[in-house]
Design an enzyme around this catalytic site. Sequence first.
Site, PDB file in Angstrom:
ATOM      1  CG  HIS A   1     -29.481 -33.132 -10.041  1.00 10.61           C
ATOM      2  ND1 HIS A   1     -28.131 -33.350  -9.861  1.00 10.61           N
ATOM      3  CD2 HIS A   1     -29.609 -31.831 -10.368  1.00 10.61           C
ATOM      4  CE1 HIS A   1     -27.472 -32.211 -10.057  1.00 10.61           C
ATOM      5  NE2 HIS A   1     -28.349 -31.277 -10.371  1.00 10.61           N
TER       6      HIS A   1
ATOM      7  CG  ASP B   1     -25.626 -25.241 -13.219  1.00 12.89           C
ATOM      8  OD1 ASP B   1     -26.297 -24.720 -12.310  1.00 12.89           O
ATOM      9  OD2 ASP B   1     -25.135 -26.390 -13.126  1.00 12.89           O
TER      10      ASP B   1
ATOM     11  CD  GLU C   1     -30.016 -27.793  -9.905  1.00 10.15           C
ATOM     12  OE1 GLU C   1     -29.504 -28.643 -10.654  1.00 10.15           O
ATOM     13  OE2 GLU C   1     -29.514 -26.673  -9.699  1.00 10.15           O
TER      14      GLU C   1
ATOM     15  CB  ALA D   1     -22.406 -30.073  -6.788  1.00  6.43           C
ATOM     16  CG  HIS D   2     -27.826 -31.043  -5.664  1.00  2.24           C
ATOM     17  ND1 HIS D   2     -28.843 -30.151  -5.428  1.00  2.24           N
ATOM     18  CD2 HIS D   2     -27.376 -30.771  -6.922  1.00  2.24           C
ATOM     19  CE1 HIS D   2     -29.000 -29.376  -6.493  1.00  2.24           C
ATOM     20  NE2 HIS D   2     -28.128 -29.742  -7.412  1.00  2.24           N
TER      21      HIS D   2
ATOM     22  CG  ASN E   1     -23.775 -32.147 -17.582  1.00  6.21           C
ATOM     23  OD1 ASN E   1     -23.963 -31.273 -18.426  1.00  6.21           O
ATOM     24  ND2 ASN E   1     -22.650 -32.832 -17.529  1.00  6.21           N
TER      25      ASN E   1
END
Length: 400
Positions: free
Chosen positions: A197, A275, A132, A143-144, A221
Amino acid sequence: MTTLVAARRLVGLPDDESGAGWLEVDGDRIVAAGRGTPTRTPDVALEDGVLAPGLIDAQINGAFSVDFADAGPDEVRDVAERMLSTGVTSMVPTFITATVEQLVEQVTRYDDARRVSNAAGSATRLLPAHVEGPFLSPRRRGAHRESLLVDPTPERIAPLIELGDAVSYVTLAPERDGALAAIAAFVSAGIRVAVGHSDATDDQVRRAADAGATLVTHLYNAQSPFHHRAPGVVGAALTDPRLTVGMIVDGHHVEPAAVRLAFTSAAGRVMLVTDAVAALGMPPGVYELGGDQLEVIAGSPPLRADGTIAGADEPLDANLGHAVGFGVDLVDAIRAATRTPADALGLADLGRIEPGVRADLVLLGDDLRARTTWLAGRQVWSTGGTMHEGPGATVASGQL
């Protein structure tokens, strides 16, 4: 010698119904199955609960204090053994954004560990990894780490492609430069691609599907939302029949009405995923995800220091309960955690109760939490904690 199992309530047959049913197991495979009452006395009689195919979690970052990104073989095996208590019989560990070199090292280490664990048996089947990132949108990074996000150039994707069958799928943002060519290259190499994302338009998502993308990572999300004049990733995900959409139904990530909308608009294409991070199965505290610290407070999902939701800490059987509690039909919810992910990952012998498939099964209680788990025809976990080498024993209450 075969074992005949009868259940007052069985889900997972091709009829997509819920009611009395039976199945017959020979070794690690189901050899016959049907609706109604079997013609001979069953070896295992389940008088309550719901018998279903073993659950498949297609996106999990860690559990039981272990983050797969830095886990050793013993830790990977420990998680695989303990996941049986959640009814999960197959899972896809996820590795979030890092440098490509770090991701290759992490996935290679995991792949060695998974092969050893799978060969030993008696633990949740470990499937090839989900990568991911790092080809994600800074606007939807969640959160990346933003500093590590890059375009999927041929030079950057080549080391991931070289991992071959160690990778199930890669999540990327299709609006990044070079993304469509990267999608085609991954798919040509046998690696599936998910849109995630991403701040893409619906047209960009459809072009990604044209290039071979078949999945959407955690619907709603970290992606462009639906607007009636700009449908975004969500609009494309809900309306393009080529896409299987993962969704986290933990009571925090997606509101009940949005859960019902997804199951209605994308009927048969919703895939429940946890997740989950290392906090799954653990008390409130501080845990790690891809090298960053997360805090878990009772009643809230894991959070980064800046307040960003970072994964989840609820198991897949709990997600089932939330989905049904939100108004999703029981059969549809179970399919979203069994057959749909199996089909999306090309696993024709998992996720259903039919002749020829693996005898991975779970008995769910009335609360839809796992009570007994079978793997390849053997009972490997029950609420009493007992491990059995044989295929089962006759019961009247549903407790093994």
